[in-house]
Design an enzyme around this catalytic site. Structure first.
Site, PDB file in Angstrom:
ATOM      1  N   SER A   7       1.133  30.706 -26.547  1.00  0.00           N
ATOM      2  CA  SER A   7       0.327  30.596 -25.004  1.00  0.00           C
ATOM      3  C   SER A   7       0.495  29.632 -24.231  1.00  0.00           C
ATOM      4  O   SER A   7       1.303  28.445 -24.435  1.00  0.00           O
ATOM      5  CB  SER A   7      -1.041  29.643 -25.927  1.00  0.00           C
ATOM      6  OG  SER A   7      -1.829  29.184 -24.527  1.00  0.00           O
ATOM      7  N   HIS A  32       0.599  35.527 -25.537  1.00  0.00           N
ATOM      8  CA  HIS A  32      -0.466  35.082 -25.554  1.00  0.00           C
ATOM      9  C   HIS A  32      -1.142  34.538 -24.237  1.00  0.00           C
ATOM     10  O   HIS A  32      -0.834  33.383 -23.720  1.00  0.00           O
ATOM     11  CB  HIS A  32      -1.530  33.808 -27.059  1.00  0.00           C
ATOM     12  CG  HIS A  32      -3.192  33.412 -26.993  1.00  0.00           C
ATOM     13  ND1 HIS A  32      -3.403  34.287 -27.204  1.00  0.00           N
ATOM     14  CD2 HIS A  32      -3.245  32.403 -25.926  1.00  0.00           C
ATOM     15  CE1 HIS A  32      -5.083  34.039 -27.656  1.00  0.00           C
ATOM     16  NE2 HIS A  32      -5.055  32.747 -26.676  1.00  0.00           N
ATOM     17  N   ASP A  34      -4.275  32.907 -21.544  1.00  0.00           N
ATOM     18  CA  ASP A  34      -5.501  32.642 -22.099  1.00  0.00           C
ATOM     19  C   ASP A  34      -5.972  32.164 -20.754  1.00  0.00           C
ATOM     20  O   ASP A  34      -6.035  31.652 -19.353  1.00  0.00           O
ATOM     21  CB  ASP A  34      -5.462  31.259 -22.449  1.00  0.00           C
ATOM     22  CG  ASP A  34      -5.203  30.929 -23.966  1.00  0.00           C
ATOM     23  OD1 ASP A  34      -6.271  31.845 -24.580  1.00  0.00           O
ATOM     24  OD2 ASP A  34      -3.869  30.228 -25.112  1.00  0.00           O
ATOM     25  N   MET A  36      -9.571  31.384 -18.060  1.00  0.00           N
ATOM     26  CA  MET A  36     -10.436  30.535 -18.194  1.00  0.00           C
ATOM     27  C   MET A  36     -11.502  30.409 -16.839  1.00  0.00           C
ATOM     28  O   MET A  36     -10.569  30.774 -16.319  1.00  0.00           O
ATOM     29  CB  MET A  36     -10.197  29.064 -18.381  1.00  0.00           C
ATOM     30  CG  MET A  36      -9.098  28.607 -19.418  1.00  0.00           C
ATOM     31  SD  MET A  36      -8.952  27.474 -19.955  1.00  0.00           S
ATOM     32  CE  MET A  36      -8.537  27.208 -21.765  1.00  0.00           C
ATOM     33  N   HIS A  65      -6.563  36.721 -24.342  1.00  0.00           N
ATOM     34  CA  HIS A  65      -7.742  35.892 -24.650  1.00  0.00           C
ATOM     35  C   HIS A  65      -8.878  35.359 -23.623  1.00  0.00           C
ATOM     36  O   HIS A  65      -8.407  34.313 -22.672  1.00  0.00           O
ATOM     37  CB  HIS A  65      -7.093  35.090 -25.253  1.00  0.00           C
ATOM     38  CG  HIS A  65      -8.665  33.552 -25.778  1.00  0.00           C
ATOM     39  ND1 HIS A  65      -8.436  32.906 -26.020  1.00  0.00           N
ATOM     40  CD2 HIS A  65      -9.422  34.206 -25.908  1.00  0.00           C
ATOM     41  CE1 HIS A  65      -8.905  32.393 -27.107  1.00  0.00           C
ATOM     42  NE2 HIS A  65     -10.693  33.008 -26.041  1.00  0.00           N
ATOM     43  N   MET A  67     -11.853  33.581 -22.439  1.00  0.00           N
ATOM     44  CA  MET A  67     -12.758  32.504 -21.421  1.00  0.00           C
ATOM     45  C   MET A  67     -13.426  32.477 -20.500  1.00  0.00           C
ATOM     46  O   MET A  67     -13.897  31.870 -19.931  1.00  0.00           O
ATOM     47  CB  MET A  67     -12.118  31.355 -22.291  1.00  0.00           C
ATOM     48  CG  MET A  67     -11.522  31.492 -23.352  1.00  0.00           C
ATOM     49  SD  MET A  67     -10.426  29.742 -23.981  1.00  0.00           S
ATOM     50  CE  MET A  67      -8.419  30.976 -22.988  1.00  0.00           C
ATOM     51  N   MET A 136     -11.453  30.264 -33.920  1.00  0.00           N
ATOM     52  CA  MET A 136     -11.036  29.466 -32.681  1.00  0.00           C
ATOM     53  C   MET A 136     -10.765  27.784 -33.397  1.00  0.00           C
ATOM     54  O   MET A 136     -12.103  27.804 -34.336  1.00  0.00           O
ATOM     55  CB  MET A 136     -11.967  28.377 -31.398  1.00  0.00           C
ATOM     56  CG  MET A 136     -11.488  29.599 -30.728  1.00  0.00           C
ATOM     57  SD  MET A 136      -9.963  30.448 -29.307  1.00  0.00           S
ATOM     58  CE  MET A 136      -9.518  28.551 -29.303  1.00  0.00           C
ATOM     59  N   GLY A 143      -5.629  23.644 -24.383  1.00  0.00           N
ATOM     60  CA  GLY A 143      -4.359  23.490 -24.675  1.00  0.00           C
ATOM     61  C   GLY A 143      -3.735  21.844 -25.337  1.00  0.00           C
ATOM     62  O   GLY A 143      -4.642  20.879 -24.977  1.00  0.00           O
ATOM     63  N   GLY A 144      -3.925  22.164 -26.184  1.00  0.00           N
ATOM     64  CA  GLY A 144      -2.896  20.155 -26.917  1.00  0.00           C
ATOM     65  C   GLY A 144      -3.774  19.608 -28.005  1.00  0.00           C
ATOM     66  O   GLY A 144      -3.599  18.505 -27.937  1.00  0.00           O
ATOM     67  N   ASP A 171      -6.624  30.213 -32.972  1.00  0.00           N
ATOM     68  CA  ASP A 171      -6.426  29.116 -32.016  1.00  0.00           C
ATOM     69  C   ASP A 171      -7.008  28.293 -31.699  1.00  0.00           C
ATOM     70  O   ASP A 171      -7.724  28.251 -31.245  1.00  0.00           O
ATOM     71  CB  ASP A 171      -6.721  30.007 -30.379  1.00  0.00           C
ATOM     72  CG  ASP A 171      -6.610  30.252 -29.275  1.00  0.00           C
ATOM     73  OD1 ASP A 171      -5.297  29.106 -28.900  1.00  0.00           O
ATOM     74  OD2 ASP A 171      -6.401  30.809 -28.649  1.00  0.00           O
ATOM     75  N   GLY A 172      -5.217  27.195 -31.835  1.00  0.00           N
ATOM     76  CA  GLY A 172      -5.714  26.140 -31.305  1.00  0.00           C
ATOM     77  C   GLY A 172      -4.771  24.817 -32.254  1.00  0.00           C
ATOM     78  O   GLY A 172      -5.533  24.991 -33.691  1.00  0.00           O
ATOM     79  N   GLY A 173      -4.333  24.023 -31.997  1.00  0.00           N
ATOM     80  CA  GLY A 173      -3.463  22.772 -32.732  1.00  0.00           C
ATOM     81  C   GLY A 173      -3.018  23.839 -34.030  1.00  0.00           C
ATOM     82  O   GLY A 173      -2.444  22.976 -34.442  1.00  0.00           O
ATOM     83  N   GLY A 193       0.567  26.970 -28.440  1.00  0.00           N
ATOM     84  CA  GLY A 193       0.888  27.207 -27.069  1.00  0.00           C
ATOM     85  C   GLY A 193       2.257  25.157 -27.662  1.00  0.00           C
ATOM     86  O   GLY A 193       3.167  25.656 -27.136  1.00  0.00           O
ATOM     87  N   SER A 194       1.288  24.352 -27.546  1.00  0.00           N
ATOM     88  CA  SER A 194       2.210  22.915 -27.327  1.00  0.00           C
ATOM     89  C   SER A 194       2.735  22.994 -28.212  1.00  0.00           C
ATOM     90  O   SER A 194       4.137  22.641 -28.073  1.00  0.00           O
ATOM     91  CB  SER A 194       0.921  21.818 -26.911  1.00  0.00           C
ATOM     92  OG  SER A 194      -0.069  22.584 -27.812  1.00  0.00           O
TER      93      SER A 194
HETATM   94  C1  DX5 Z   1      -8.076  26.711 -26.011  1.00  0.00           C
HETATM   95  C2  DX5 Z   1      -6.725  28.576 -25.434  1.00  0.00           C
HETATM   96  C3  DX5 Z   1      -5.562  28.020 -26.552  1.00  0.00           C
HETATM   97  C4  DX5 Z   1      -4.027  26.777 -26.264  1.00  0.00           C
HETATM   98  C5  DX5 Z   1      -3.966  26.550 -27.711  1.00  0.00           C
HETATM   99  O1  DX5 Z   1      -8.485  26.813 -25.175  1.00  0.00           O
HETATM  100  O2  DX5 Z   1      -7.671  29.215 -25.837  1.00  0.00           O
HETATM  101  O3  DX5 Z   1      -4.450  29.150 -26.671  1.00  0.00           O
HETATM  102  O4  DX5 Z   1      -3.421  27.167 -25.685  1.00  0.00           O
HETATM  103  O5  DX5 Z   1      -2.894  25.616 -27.230  1.00  0.00           O
HETATM  104  P1  DX5 Z   1      -2.293  23.901 -28.541  1.00  0.00           P
HETATM  105  O6  DX5 Z   1      -0.966  25.629 -29.472  1.00  0.00           O
HETATM  106  O7  DX5 Z   1      -1.460  23.538 -27.983  1.00  0.00           O
HETATM  107  O8  DX5 Z   1      -3.214  23.839 -29.084  1.00  0.00           O
HETATM  108 ZN    ZN Z   2      -6.332  31.652 -26.797  1.00  0.00          ZN
END
Ligand code: DX5
Ligand code: ZN
Length: 212
Positions: A7, A32, A34, A36, A65, A67, A136, A143-144, A171-173, A193-194
């Protein structure tokens, strides 16, 4: 083997092109992206012109993605900008079937996503019409955040609802240590992501998640 989709929300926005080339050269298959809108989630990221510039200069599979509240209106612009997969949320206040049909008609793969509080049953009407379900594993928006292990039963349920579904994305963590739980539950596309962009050794992080 799992597909890894870094991401770019965790990338360096002043040097995104090089960040993307770097993770692709280190084993990532998808990018990926994102989006928003400050309404569907309490954050604003980036959008159509950024995707258009990136896809023009870097050949990759762009996993978009959305959102956002209105994916039906904006799908066309994201497709034009180079999206390969467009995923939107079942919770978005739009006609879900019409949005699936619109994305399909634009020549993109179609994904549908559920937030942590939404049960798998919310997808039953649509699951046969999509290429991917995105589960999710954090509240969308940032992120993070910390991986929610209690989403694993939902991943299993989605796999049972449609065993032949090509992609189940999480997606997430997601990181080398959490990837094994979601892989075991049936996910095969990992957004990270992170854990990729902030890793000391990106190649190692990607390969550990691939083999989870
Ligand atoms: C959250 C995003 C993710 C996010 C994931 O709303 O959809 O794609 O960037 O980041 P990490 O992997 O750091 O949780
Ligand atoms: Zn995402």
């Amino acid at each position: 083997m799992n597909i890894i989709a870094p991401s770019i929300l965790s990338g360096d926005f002043a040097d995104l092109g090089n960040d993307i080339r770097d993770v692709l050269s280190k084993g990532a298959e998808w990018i990926h992206f994102d989006v928003m809108d400050g309404h569907f989630v309490p954050n604003i990221s980036f959008g159509i012109p950024v995707l258009a510039s990136l896809s023009k200069s870097i050949d990759a599979f762009y996993d978009v993605h959305l959102m956002i509240d209105d994916p039906l209106t904006y799908a066309k612009d994201f497709a034009k900008a180079g999206a390969d997969m467009i995923t939107f949320h079942v919770e978005a206040p739009v006609d879900t079937k019409a949005t699936i049909d619109e994305i399909r008609s634009l020549g993109c793969k179609v994904g549908i996503s559920v937030k942590p509080g939404t049960p798998a049953s919310a997808l039953s009407e649509y699951i046969n019409d999509v290429d991917m379900v995105l589960v999710m594993t954090v509240e969308p928006g940032f992120g993070g955040q910390k991986f929610m292990k209690d989403m694993c039963p939902k991943i299993r349920e989605i796999r049972e609802m449609r065993p032949d579904l090509e992609y189940v994305e999480v997606d997430g963590g997601i990181a080398p240590d959490t990837a094994k739980f979601v892989a075991e539950a049936g996910a095969n596309v990992f957004v990270a992501g992170s854990s990729v962009f902030k890793a000391e050794d990106r190649e190692k992080a990607i390969s550990e998640m691939k083999n989870a």
